[in-house]
Design a protein around this motif. Structure first.
Motif, short mmCIF file in Angstrom:
data_model
loop_
_atom_site.label_atom_id
_atom_site.label_comp_id
_atom_site.label_asym_id
_atom_site.label_seq_id
_atom_site.Cartn_x
_atom_site.Cartn_y
_atom_site.Cartn_z
N THR A 153 59.10 -28.57 -15.80
CA THR A 153 60.39 -29.56 -15.11
C THR A 153 60.57 -30.59 -16.75
O THR A 153 62.01 -30.97 -16.49
CB THR A 153 60.00 -30.18 -13.80
N LEU A 176 65.72 -33.02 -10.67
CA LEU A 176 65.53 -32.93 -9.84
C LEU A 176 66.26 -33.17 -8.17
O LEU A 176 67.41 -33.73 -7.93
CB LEU A 176 65.18 -34.09 -9.94
N ASP A 177 65.36 -32.70 -7.08
CA ASP A 177 66.00 -32.96 -6.16
C ASP A 177 65.11 -33.01 -5.32
O ASP A 177 64.10 -32.96 -4.95
CB ASP A 177 66.23 -31.12 -5.44
N ARG A 178 65.60 -34.50 -4.68
CA ARG A 178 64.67 -35.22 -4.21
C ARG A 178 64.45 -34.78 -2.87
O ARG A 178 62.97 -35.03 -1.80
CB ARG A 178 65.09 -36.67 -4.29
N GLU A 179 65.30 -34.34 -2.02
CA GLU A 179 65.14 -33.43 -0.75
C GLU A 179 63.90 -32.19 -0.94
O GLU A 179 63.40 -31.92 0.33
CB GLU A 179 66.32 -33.04 0.07
N LYS A 180 63.81 -31.41 -1.61
CA LYS A 180 63.05 -30.85 -2.30
C LYS A 180 61.93 -31.36 -2.91
O LYS A 180 60.74 -30.32 -2.54
CB LYS A 180 63.26 -29.65 -2.95
N GLN A 181 61.56 -32.56 -3.57
CA GLN A 181 60.61 -32.68 -4.16
C GLN A 181 61.30 -34.26 -4.29
O GLN A 181 61.53 -34.35 -5.31
CB GLN A 181 60.22 -32.39 -5.13
N SER A 182 59.95 -35.40 -3.24
CA SER A 182 60.18 -36.07 -3.44
C SER A 182 59.33 -37.25 -4.44
O SER A 182 59.85 -38.41 -5.41
CB SER A 182 59.90 -37.46 -2.33
N ASP A 210 67.30 -41.17 -5.53
CA ASP A 210 68.67 -40.50 -5.01
C ASP A 210 69.86 -40.87 -5.60
O ASP A 210 71.28 -39.91 -5.95
CB ASP A 210 68.93 -40.51 -3.62
#
Length: 783
Positions: A153, A176-182, A210
């Motif tokens: 990442t 980055l995707d907060r819903e996948k990995q916060s 977000d």
């Protein structure tokens, strides 16, 4: 920060020694055990161990005495405790201790430099801020690289800073995707370049937001500013500025000072959280810290941040006066000491820098001492020349040391030095070469002149005696010519001088003082004998004998035993039967006819020539010359006879008759004897005497030495000269010794004379008128 794993290895001690001009340098690693040997200064400087003890050798340092000590018995330098390079010098390289070893009687000092090298005894440590890791080591032992795990990442990017350090930046490689990995947890590891490699690690916790996806950005990565060490509290140093492209609360930036390596930074500086103004909150001292580096962080409301660096240079002001410490000093010094003798050693230091820390030391005027700087912090007071106690027995010396700041600050110290006396001055003559003139024929005991020598010492050391040095003049001791008075230096003639025997001579006079040991000097004296007109002229030709008158071919030669103007000759025609017929050369005495001789001229001419020298008073000689004018050789003989008869008759008739009778009788007897002698020895000598063409060799009286100048006739002599009537250009020359002075006779006449002599036993009675008239001939006879 997690604990760093510290590994230590055993290092062998390496000593590097360098000696030059009283300096010695060593290199040792940090963390040496107490009592470790740094080096043997006695061996490295070539000093005797006894000299270390007798000179009370000691180590001097203003700041570092506690770390090094000297063992006088072995000459070794020992460490008194462990030395941590990071504590002593921090990031400063090279890190060195500056010491001095001082000895007395005589005073000597040497500069010692001990460099502390770094060992890899500190591991890098990572902070929470993702900027850089810190490693106190230097060189290859310092921070070298970073490692980040995992790497799918984020990736690391290093940024070189102006100070040589490296900031690390973690860059997102994928969205980055907060819903996948916060949140994310990463492991950042920093490595140094030691052997073995040491490392430090830190965990990075990442929270994915977000909305706020833009961090503040500074207008500059590095800000630079300066401040003087006397700046007051509250001074604004600089202003940092960062902007955030987000909107709302996410764009509000707050500034604060992040953790830094330098201590007490947060106490000395503060920052306005809203404006970004960096403000001085304490006092800065250039002598303590000269440079600051402050990390400023800007954060927005969403937690995104960025960092910049502020570099602050502290400017020195001249707020420290030079300090002078007397390390060693001598109270007295002998006046016989050589130039450059050290009298005192001073330690001079100024805590300021640049021109403010550059110190120049001077002495009070008109003293024979000087200041030298053998090292940066030491000055030597030494003699500039050989001292003279008779001129100054004591000196009060003021040493003034001032820096070059504006305004300059100074300090001073006073020293008193006494001068002890020695016999260090030899007598000095007023001249190295003397010349004096003495007139010849002086009386013995005549005072010629006085030599004078002076001695700069005093009392017995200044008492001068004069001694005539032994030498010879013409093989005779000079003491038989002159004497010197031992106290006054008066030179007196022992004998009467004769210029014709000795014209000048040299000798030496020694002046010696009464010191112990005595000192002396010499002077050369030249005595010049001046000539007096004390010699009457002498005649070389013709030679006077008791024999009968003989005709001469060589003209008369006159000389004067004197010289110079006393021997300069001049010729004058005093009397003449006809002054209009003859003239005499003033310088050479040459007698010539002024006009052509005619039948009207008197046959018998009488000339009187006066020869004078140029002496004072002058001396002279008178020469009488009879000249007869005739057509042939028989007439010449008769005219000569008439000259004699006439002269004697005029003077005294009785004397003339007696002389004539004696002359005729003597001539007759002489002719008979000569004829008989020639007949008997003719078969032996005639060929050798009359057929030889060898020239007539002049005869000089014995024990005579010419002077090489114009001569004169010393007494009165009568000469008779006969010329033909057409002898206008004929002449009789009475010349000097300047050349080969003989009368020139025509060769044909010489041959005729030789033939006549052979045929008539040397009387020349067989000449004919034609033979005589082949050329112009000149004859003379002496009476």
């Amino acid at each position: 920060m997690p604990d760093a794993i510290v590994r230590r290895s055993v290092l062998f001690l390496t000593l590097l020694v360098h000696i030059a001009r009283g300096q010695v340098s060593y290199s040792i690693p940090e963390e040496m055990e107490k009592g470790s040997i740094v080096g043997n200064i006695a061996q490295d400087l070539g000093l005797d161990l006894q000299r270390l003890k007798s000179g009370k050798a000691r180590i001097y340092s203003r700041d570092s005495t506690d770390y090094i000590e000297l063992n006088r018995s072995t000459g070794s330098l020992l460490s008194r405790e462990k030395m941590d390079r990071e504590s002593l010098c921090a990031k400063t390289t090279p890190c060195a201790l500056h010491l001095q070893m001082i000895m007395e009687n005589p005073m000597e000092f040497y500069t010692i430099t001990i460099e502390i090298t770094d060992i890899n005894d500190n591991a890098p440590s990572a902070g929470f801020m993702l900027g850089r890791a810190f490693d106190p080591d230097v060189g290859t032992h310092a921070l070298q690289r970073y490692s980040l795990k995992p790497t799918d990442t984020f990736r690391l990017e290093l940024h070189n800073q102006a100070d040589g350090s490296k900031n690390v930046e973690m860059i997102l490689q994928n969205p980055l995707d907060r819903e996948k990995q916060s949140s994310l947890i990463l492991l950042l590891e920093a490595f140094d370049g030691g052997d073995p490699v040491l490392s430090g690690t830190v965990q990075i916790h990442i929270t994915v937001l977000d909305i706020n996806d833009n961090a503040p950005v500074f207008t500059q990565k590095i800000y630079k500013t300066t401040i003087t060490e006397n700046a007051t509290k509250g001074t604004i140093l600089t202003m940092v500025s960062a902007s955030d492209t987000d909107e709302g609360s996410n764009s509000v930036v707050t500034y604060y000072i992040s953790d830094t390596v330098e201590k007490n930074v947060a106490e000395i500086f503060l920052i306005n959280e809203k404006s970004g103004e960096l403000i001085l909150n304490g006092l800065v001292d250039y002598e303590n810290v000269r440079h600051y580096e402050i990390n400023i962080q800007a954060k927005d409301q969403g937690g995104l941040s960025n960092e910049c660096k502020v570099i602050i240079d502290v400017l020195d002001i001249n707020d420290n006066s030079p300090s002078i410490n007397i390390v060693s000093s001598s109270r007295s010094i002998s006046e016989g000491s050589k130039s450059g003798t050290v009298v005192s050693v001073l330690n001079v230091d100024d805590l300021d820098s640049g021109l403010n820390g550059q110190v120049q030391c001077v002495l009070n005027d008109d003293i024979p001492f000087s200041i030298t700087s053998p090292s940066s912090n030491f000055v030597s007071l030494q003699t500039e020349q050989e001292l003279d106690r008779e001129r100054e027995a004591e000196y009060n010396i003021s040493v003034i040391c001032a820096d070059e700041g504006l305004p300059a600050l100074s300090s001073s110290v006073s020293l008193r030095v006494q001068i002890s006396d020695v016999n260090d001055n030899a007598p000095v003559f007023e001249k190295s070469h003397y010349e004096a003139c003495v007139l010849e024929n002086n009386t013995p005991g005549l005072s010629i002149f006085t030599v004078k020598a002076s001695d700069a010492d005093w009392n017995q050391n200044a008492r001068v005696s004069y001694i005539l040095e032994d030498s010879t003049v013409n093989g005779v001791s000079v003491s038989s010519y002159v004497s010197v008075h031992p106290d006054s230096g008066l030179i007196t003639a022992v004998r009467s001088f004769d210029y014709e025997q000795l014209k000048d001579f040299h000798f030496r006079v020694k002046a010696q003082d009464g010191g112990s040991p005595p000192l002396s000097s010499n002077a050369t004296v030249k005595i010049i004998i001046e000539d007096q007109n004390d010699n009457a002229p002498q005649v070389l030709y013709p030679v006077q004998t008791g024999a009968s008158v003989v005709a001469e071919i060589v003209p008369p030669v006159a000389v004067d035993g004197d010289s110079g103007q006393n021997a300069w000759l001049s010729y004058k025609l005093q009397k003449a039967t006809d002054r209009a017929l003859f003239e005499v050369g003033l310088q050479n005495g040459e007698i010539r006819t002024v006009r052509q001789v005619t039948d009207k001229d008197t046959v018998k001419q009488k000339l009187t020539v006066v020869v004078e020298d140029n002496g004072q008073p002058s001396r002279s000689a008178v020469v009488s010359i009879n000249v007869a004018v005739a057509d042939g050789f028989p007439e010449v003989l008769s005219e000569f006879t008439d000259f004699t008869h006439e002269k004697q008759y005029d003077e005294n008739l009785t004397f003339y008759l007696v002389i004539a009778l004696a002359a005729v009788s003597f001539l007759f007897i002489t002719c008979v004897v000569v004829i008989i002698s020639v007949k008997i020895y003719r078969w032996r000598q005639s060929r050798f005497l009359y057929q030889s063409n060898m020239p007539v060799i002049p005869y000089y009286p014995p024990h005579y030495a010419g002077t090489g100048v114009t001569e004169t006739l010393p007494h009165g002599y009568n000469y008779e000269v006969c010329m033909t009537t057409d002898s206008r250009k004929s002449g009789c020359k009475f010349s000097t010794l300047g050349g080969q002075n003989v009368l020139v006779v025509d060769p044909s006449f010489t041959e005729t004379m030789q033939r006549a002599l052979k045929e008539n036993n040397g009387f020349g009675l067989g000449f004919t008128t034609a033979e005589v008239r082949k050329s112009t001939h000149i004859y003379r006879r002496q009476y």
